[in-house]
Design a protein around this motif. Structure first.
Motif, PDB file in Angstrom:
ATOM      1  N   TYR A  44       0.809  -1.337  -0.067  1.00 42.48           N
ATOM      2  CA  TYR A  44      -0.129  -0.048  -0.086  1.00 42.48           C
ATOM      3  C   TYR A  44       0.954   1.354  -0.170  1.00 42.48           C
ATOM      4  CZ  TYR A  44      -4.107  -2.807   1.461  1.00 42.48           C
ATOM      5  OH  TYR A  44      -4.929  -3.693   1.225  1.00 42.48           O
ATOM      6  N   TYR A  45       0.617   2.179  -0.852  1.00 44.77           N
ATOM      7  CA  TYR A  45       1.387   3.396  -0.785  1.00 44.77           C
ATOM      8  C   TYR A  45       0.419   4.616  -0.899  1.00 44.77           C
ATOM      9  CZ  TYR A  45       5.866   5.908  -0.787  1.00 44.77           C
ATOM     10  OH  TYR A  45       6.546   6.980  -0.629  1.00 44.77           O
ATOM     11  N   ASP A  46       0.560   5.572  -0.344  1.00 44.52           N
ATOM     12  CA  ASP A  46       0.071   6.958  -0.544  1.00 44.52           C
ATOM     13  C   ASP A  46       0.782   7.935  -1.290  1.00 44.52           C
ATOM     14  OD1 ASP A  46      -2.139   8.728  -0.356  1.00 44.52           O
ATOM     15  OD2 ASP A  46      -1.898   8.847   1.847  1.00 44.52           O
ATOM     16  N   TYR A  47       0.539   7.735  -2.698  1.00 49.07           N
ATOM     17  CA  TYR A  47       1.063   8.884  -3.399  1.00 49.07           C
ATOM     18  C   TYR A  47       0.520  10.154  -3.537  1.00 49.07           C
ATOM     19  CZ  TYR A  47       4.083   4.996  -5.633  1.00 49.07           C
ATOM     20  OH  TYR A  47       5.000   4.008  -5.653  1.00 49.07           O
ATOM     21  N   PRO A  48       1.225  11.244  -3.981  1.00 48.41           N
ATOM     22  CA  PRO A  48       0.367  12.431  -4.223  1.00 48.41           C
ATOM     23  C   PRO A  48      -0.932  12.348  -5.165  1.00 48.41           C
ATOM     24  CG  PRO A  48       2.725  12.945  -4.373  1.00 48.41           C
ATOM     25  CD  PRO A  48       2.487  11.406  -4.323  1.00 48.41           C
ATOM     26  N   HIS A  49      -0.670  11.349  -6.307  1.00 45.45           N
ATOM     27  CA  HIS A  49      -1.754  11.318  -7.167  1.00 45.45           C
ATOM     28  C   HIS A  49      -2.819  10.133  -6.936  1.00 45.45           C
ATOM     29  CE1 HIS A  49       1.470   8.298  -8.503  1.00 45.45           C
ATOM     30  NE2 HIS A  49       0.195   7.673  -8.741  1.00 45.45           N
ATOM     31  N   GLY A  50      -2.709   9.500  -5.792  1.00 45.08           N
ATOM     32  CA  GLY A  50      -3.647   8.579  -5.103  1.00 45.08           C
ATOM     33  C   GLY A  50      -2.896   7.387  -4.188  1.00 45.08           C
ATOM     34  N   TYR A  51      -3.994   7.027  -3.544  1.00 43.71           N
ATOM     35  CA  TYR A  51      -3.538   5.798  -2.539  1.00 43.71           C
ATOM     36  C   TYR A  51      -3.377   4.516  -3.439  1.00 43.71           C
ATOM     37  CZ  TYR A  51      -3.770   2.937   1.621  1.00 43.71           C
ATOM     38  OH  TYR A  51      -3.492   2.178   2.677  1.00 43.71           O
ATOM     39  N   VAL A  52      -2.473   3.733  -3.264  1.00 43.43           N
ATOM     40  CA  VAL A  52      -2.496   2.692  -4.551  1.00 43.43           C
ATOM     41  C   VAL A  52      -2.268   1.227  -3.423  1.00 43.43           C
ATOM     42  CG1 VAL A  52      -1.133   1.496  -6.097  1.00 43.43           C
ATOM     43  CG2 VAL A  52      -1.226   4.000  -6.125  1.00 43.43           C
ATOM     44  N   HIS A  53      -3.118   0.259  -4.015  1.00 42.66           N
ATOM     45  CA  HIS A  53      -2.801  -1.108  -3.304  1.00 42.66           C
ATOM     46  C   HIS A  53      -2.385  -2.014  -4.578  1.00 42.66           C
ATOM     47  CE1 HIS A  53      -5.172  -4.836  -1.509  1.00 42.66           C
ATOM     48  NE2 HIS A  53      -3.773  -4.840  -1.614  1.00 42.66           N
ATOM     49  N   LEU A  54      -1.305  -2.298  -4.164  1.00 39.89           N
ATOM     50  CA  LEU A  54      -0.354  -3.083  -5.268  1.00 39.89           C
ATOM     51  C   LEU A  54       0.064  -4.406  -5.154  1.00 39.89           C
ATOM     52  CD1 LEU A  54       0.968  -2.241  -8.055  1.00 39.89           C
ATOM     53  CD2 LEU A  54       3.004  -1.550  -6.925  1.00 39.89           C
ATOM     54  N   TRP A  55      -0.488  -5.328  -5.986  1.00 36.93           N
ATOM     55  CA  TRP A  55       0.056  -6.704  -5.967  1.00 36.93           C
ATOM     56  C   TRP A  55       0.968  -6.869  -6.941  1.00 36.93           C
ATOM     57  CZ3 TRP A  55      -5.121  -5.846  -5.499  1.00 36.93           C
ATOM     58  CH2 TRP A  55      -5.830  -6.532  -4.397  1.00 36.93           C
TER      59      TRP A  55
END
Length: 133
Positions: free
Chosen positions: A72-83
């Motif tokens: 999980y990563y909170d980028y300036p362009h959006g909060y991402v849940h990445l597999w």
């Protein structure tokens, strides 16, 4: 916290090298390299998405082997849940379709390329383990 953007990244290994792609210049973090992938569509599994995204982005067919990790990563362009999904190349030779470049690199070369922050842990794990079926 807003709902995360669900996405996948294909970690494609062949003969001890990994495939990385350069993001499109107009995309967020367009200067970065990454593992090919993208957003999961409604009703799509992680594995179905990784197969579709590899076909669309780099014109290859892959077989998902196993999920390596979730991030999980909170980028300036959006909060991402990445597999991150370990994949085997089944057919085709990677070519940039929806990315600027595609390269096979030895894991020792990862530090030469800038990756998005969400990719760092999986890269560290790849560098340490390097044990694949």
């Amino acid at each position: 916290m807003t709902n995360p953007i669900d996405a996948v990244a294909a970690v494609i290994e062949r003969d001890g090298k990994f495939l990385i792609t350069k993001r499109m210049a107009h995309s967020p973090m367009g200067h970065c390299w990454e593992f090919p992938g993208g957003k999961i569509e409604p009703g799509e599994t992680v594995e179905e998405c990784v197969v579709r995204e590899c076909r669309e982005e780099i014109d290859v067919t892959v077989e998902p082997i196993r999920r390596l990790r979730e991030e999980y990563y909170d980028y300036p362009h959006g909060y991402v849940h990445l597999w991150f999904v370990l994949c085997r190349l089944v057919s085709g030779e990677p070519r940039p379709v929806e990315c600027r470049e595609a390269l096979w690199i030895d894991p020792s070369r990862f530090p030469e390329f800038e990756f998005p922050p969400a990719d760092i842990r999986v890269i560290e794990e790849l560098d340490k383990t390097m044990k694949f079926p």
